[in-house]
Design an enzyme around this catalytic site. Structure first.
Site, PDB file in Angstrom:
ATOM      1  N   HIS A 154       5.852 -26.878   3.344  1.00 18.53           N
ATOM      2  CA  HIS A 154       4.965 -27.937   2.858  1.00 18.53           C
ATOM      3  C   HIS A 154       3.915 -27.391   1.902  1.00 18.53           C
ATOM      4  O   HIS A 154       2.907 -28.040   1.644  1.00 18.53           O
ATOM      5  CB  HIS A 154       4.290 -28.627   4.049  1.00 18.53           C
ATOM      6  CG  HIS A 154       5.285 -29.193   5.009  1.00 18.53           C
ATOM      7  ND1 HIS A 154       5.951 -30.378   4.769  1.00 18.53           N
ATOM      8  CD2 HIS A 154       5.775 -28.714   6.174  1.00 18.53           C
ATOM      9  CE1 HIS A 154       6.786 -30.616   5.777  1.00 18.53           C
ATOM     10  NE2 HIS A 154       6.709 -29.617   6.634  1.00 18.53           N
ATOM     11  N   LYS A 185     -13.906   1.943  -3.736  1.00 18.80           N
ATOM     12  CA  LYS A 185     -14.930   2.309  -2.749  1.00 18.80           C
ATOM     13  C   LYS A 185     -16.104   3.002  -3.438  1.00 18.80           C
ATOM     14  O   LYS A 185     -17.262   2.697  -3.184  1.00 18.80           O
ATOM     15  CB  LYS A 185     -14.331   3.234  -1.676  1.00 18.80           C
ATOM     16  CG  LYS A 185     -13.243   2.580  -0.850  1.00 18.80           C
ATOM     17  CD  LYS A 185     -12.672   3.559   0.178  1.00 18.80           C
ATOM     18  CE  LYS A 185     -11.417   2.992   0.840  1.00 18.80           C
ATOM     19  NZ  LYS A 185     -10.739   3.943   1.701  1.00 18.80           N
ATOM     20  N   GLU A 229       0.844  -1.206   0.000  1.00 12.11           N
ATOM     21  CA  GLU A 229       0.000   0.000   0.000  1.00 12.11           C
ATOM     22  C   GLU A 229       0.880   1.258   0.000  1.00 12.11           C
ATOM     23  O   GLU A 229       0.487   2.301  -0.508  1.00 12.11           O
ATOM     24  CB  GLU A 229      -0.957   0.015   1.199  1.00 12.11           C
ATOM     25  CG  GLU A 229      -2.137   0.958   0.986  1.00 12.11           C
ATOM     26  CD  GLU A 229      -3.199   0.886   2.083  1.00 12.11           C
ATOM     27  OE1 GLU A 229      -2.916   1.298   3.216  1.00 12.11           O
ATOM     28  OE2 GLU A 229      -4.323   0.439   1.794  1.00 12.11           O
TER      29      GLU A 229
HETATM   30  O1  LIG Z   1      -8.625   3.367   9.679  1.00  6.46           O
HETATM   31  P1  LIG Z   1      -9.549   3.527   8.535  1.00  6.46           P
HETATM   32  O2  LIG Z   1      -9.775   4.956   8.161  1.00  6.46           O
HETATM   33  O3  LIG Z   1     -10.845   2.806   8.789  1.00  6.46           O
HETATM   34  O4  LIG Z   1      -8.885   2.872   7.269  1.00  6.46           O
HETATM   35  C1  LIG Z   1      -8.596   1.512   7.228  1.00  6.46           C
HETATM   36  C2  LIG Z   1      -7.666   1.194   6.096  1.00  6.46           C
HETATM   37  O5  LIG Z   1      -8.264   1.576   4.876  1.00  6.46           O
HETATM   38  C3  LIG Z   1      -7.302   2.164   4.015  1.00  6.46           C
HETATM   39  O6  LIG Z   1      -7.522   3.521   3.983  1.00  6.46           O
HETATM   40  C4  LIG Z   1      -7.392   1.616   2.625  1.00  6.46           C
HETATM   41  O7  LIG Z   1      -8.712   1.607   2.185  1.00  6.46           O
HETATM   42  C5  LIG Z   1      -5.965   1.862   4.690  1.00  6.46           C
HETATM   43  O8  LIG Z   1      -4.989   2.742   4.306  1.00  6.46           O
HETATM   44  C6  LIG Z   1      -6.350   1.934   6.118  1.00  6.46           C
HETATM   45  O9  LIG Z   1      -5.402   1.337   6.950  1.00  6.46           O
END
Ligand SMILES: O=P(O)(O)OC[C@H]1O[C@](O)(CO)[C@@H](O)[C@@H]1O
EC number: 5.3.1.9
Length: 547
Positions: A396, A516, A365
């Site tokens: 394994h 998203k 990421e």
């Molecule tokens: O802590 P949040 O804002 O719920 O985000 C959770 C995760 O989602 C992300 O933004 C990726 O969608 C990550 O970078 C982050 O760790």
């Protein structure tokens, strides 16, 4: 420097790689009996051995020259001083401030943020104490004995990993007394489909369960959906008002106090952290609440101290001895000059079973990017594909490919030199010896191939091992909150160094946003709306469901 791949140093390294390929790793060992001394480094209780890599000491020197050309020392200084290293979000990345010892200052925009950090640690401490001592009671008056973390990504993986890695550490409070944490059971739920939560809700006692909603943004749909399901479960099983139920059974950790409040979390149940802490770098903040609940505040602070010792090393050690920098440059050599695009994370320690998943997020990421800081598409490879598994289990499963497949893979072996104490059974102590023997045997064969045997040449082709898979061994004296902190901070800084060489921003994650948005749009279509504007595959799948 914009076009690093056009620099003379990059070209020199390419030429060096062409030469180096002619010489297999086993030959490097036979020609230089001092390889281990020359290519292994220590930082406190951590030993990192690069001697099974496919390079020589002078290659490291050339790589260091590349790092200097990229102004690495200046970038390190900027990182620690709170410069806006995350330029697409106009933010610094000051996770190192979270592990500064009390009394040390860190200034950001005219404010000593260490004061906020220490105050937050104190609030965490108070909450942990209330829960450990049984003062925190559910709405029926019973003491809490189970805590469930609801979070995902950086709000889940770090605490989950730490709780599993350090579960054997007896929790103590600051005065060294054993905390009464034995009664607290911790669980983690992250999956959006609710399957982890649904399984737990079948067995948990609602009156004794506390949920921690962990989300930096407090909008992540996975987390908010699980939190809503948990609230509804409590509503159905508890005989109290929703306000009382949320106040007694939910704590939230976020950088968005207004959103926590809007969800119903009262101020006293909120723990904050800040925009300058990236999600995948947040285990050291209040996001680590479950670590403190599981291990005690004192162990949590020891973990911070371990990370801080690595920060100091990273900040001060010359590049020639700087372990995170050397780890990163070794990766650069493998990825950009030996064209290796896969990286296996192989902990030889069941306690570190979550380390591969944690590093998958941390590395991919952060550095899974193809556009540099100037907005141009890069013409070299960046982050490789990472995956992993407990080493002995992976032996394994996928080691066949590592040993005899067609993919070049670089491997990190992570192991603790000492494990079971004198009180452990002889059988368990023997299991540790077995584990060590396997760790060293596998890295040896992967790097040196069947040259480790005397008569390998005469074996049929299907029994040959060509070796040359470069390996790094990271050995901790023992796995403790301190060494665990060192280990994870080492990887964080490694990722930063690689981002500097590649000229990319490791602290944003724009590549996860579109998914998203598109998922939100598709929700409506799953509910039976028109699918006309979709591609044929997606429309066909949705129609198949709706029929
Ligand atoms: O802590 P949040 O804002 O719920 O985000 C959770 C995760 O989602 C992300 O933004 C990726 O969608 C990550 O970078 C982050 O760790």
């Amino acid at each position: 420097m914009n076009n690093i791949s056009e620099s003379s140093q990059w070209q020199a390294l390419k030429a060096l790689a062409d030469q180096q390929r002619q010489q297999p790793i086993h030959q490097l060992f036979s020609e230089n009996p001092k390889r281990f001394e020359q290519l292994s480094f220590r930082q406190g209780e951590l030993l990192v051995d690069f001697s099974k890599q496919h390079f020589q000491r002078d290659t490291l020197e050339q790589l260091i020259a590349l790092a200097e050309q990229c102004e690495l020392p200046n970038w390190i200084r900027q990182l620690f001083e709170g410069a806006e290293v995350n330029h697409t979000e106009n933010r610094p990345a000051l996770h190192t401030a979270l592990r500064l010892p009390e009394g040390k200052e860190c200034w950001l925009e005219g404010k000593n943020i260490s004061i906020d950090v220490q105050q937050n640690l104190q609030r965490m401490d108070d909450l942990v104490h209330m829960i450990h001592s049984g003062q925190w009671r559910g709405c029926s008056g019973e003491a809490i004995d189970t805590v469930v973390n609801i979070g995902v990504g950086g709000s889940d993986l770090g605490p989950l990993m730490a709780c599993n890695a350090l579960a054997e550490t007896p929790a103590r409070d600051d005065s060294g007394r054993l905390a009464q944490q034995a009664a607290i059971d911790v669980h983690f739920v992250s999956s959006m489909d609710g399957s982890q939560l649904a399984d737990l809700l079948k067995v948990l006692n609602p009156m004794r369960t506390l949920f921690v909603i962990a989300s930096k943004s407090f909008t992540t749909i996975d987390t908010m959906a699980n939190a809503a399901t948990a609230k509804e479960w409590l509503n159905q099983n508890a005989n109290c008002s929703e306000t009382a139920l949320v106040a007694r059974h939910f704590i939230a950790v976020s950088s968005k106090p207004e959103k926590m409040l809007a969800w119903g979390i009262p101020k006293q149940n909120q723990l904050e952290f800040w925009e300058w802490t990236g999600g995948r770098y947040s285990m050291w903040s209040a996001i680590g609440l479950l670590i403190a609940l599981k291990l005690g505040m004192s162990a949590f602070k020891t973990m911070l101290a371990g990370a801080h010792s690595m920060d100091e090393h990273f900040r001060q050690a010359p590049l020639e001895e700087n372990i995170p920098a050397l780890l990163a440059l070794t990766g650069i050599w493998n990825i950009n000059f030996l064209n290796i695009g896969a990286h296996a994370i192989l902990p030889y320690d069941g306690r570190l079973k979550n380390l591969p998943a944690y590093l998958e997020q941390l590395e991919m990421e952060s550095n899974g990017k193809s556009v540099n800081r100037q907005g141009e598409t890069v013409d070299y490879n960046t982050c490789p594909i990472l995956w992993g598994e407990i080493g002995t289990n992976a032996q394994h499963a996928f080691y066949q490919l590592l040993h005899q497949g067609t993919e070049a893979v670089m491997c990190d072996f992570i192991v603790a030199a000492k494990r079971y104490g004198p009180d452990a059974s002889q059988e368990l102590r023997h299991q540790h010896q077995l584990n060590l023997a396997n760790c060293f045997a596998q890295s040896r064969i992967l790097a040196l191939g069947d040259s480790v045997l005397e008569d390998a040449q005469s074996a049929p082709a299907h029994k040959r091992y060509q070796g040359n898979q470069p390996c790094t061994t990271i050995m901790l004296n023992e796995l403790s909150p301190f060494t665990f902190g060192q280990l994870i901070a080492m990887y964080e800084h490694k990722v930063f160094v690689q981002s500097v060489i590649w000229g990319i921003n490791p602290f944003d994650q724009w590549g996860v946003e579109l998914g998203k948005q598109v998922a939100t749009n598709l929700l409506g279509q799953l509910d039976g709306h028109e699918t006309d504007n979709l591609d044929a595959s997606t429309a066909g799948l949705i129609q198949a469901i709706n029929q």
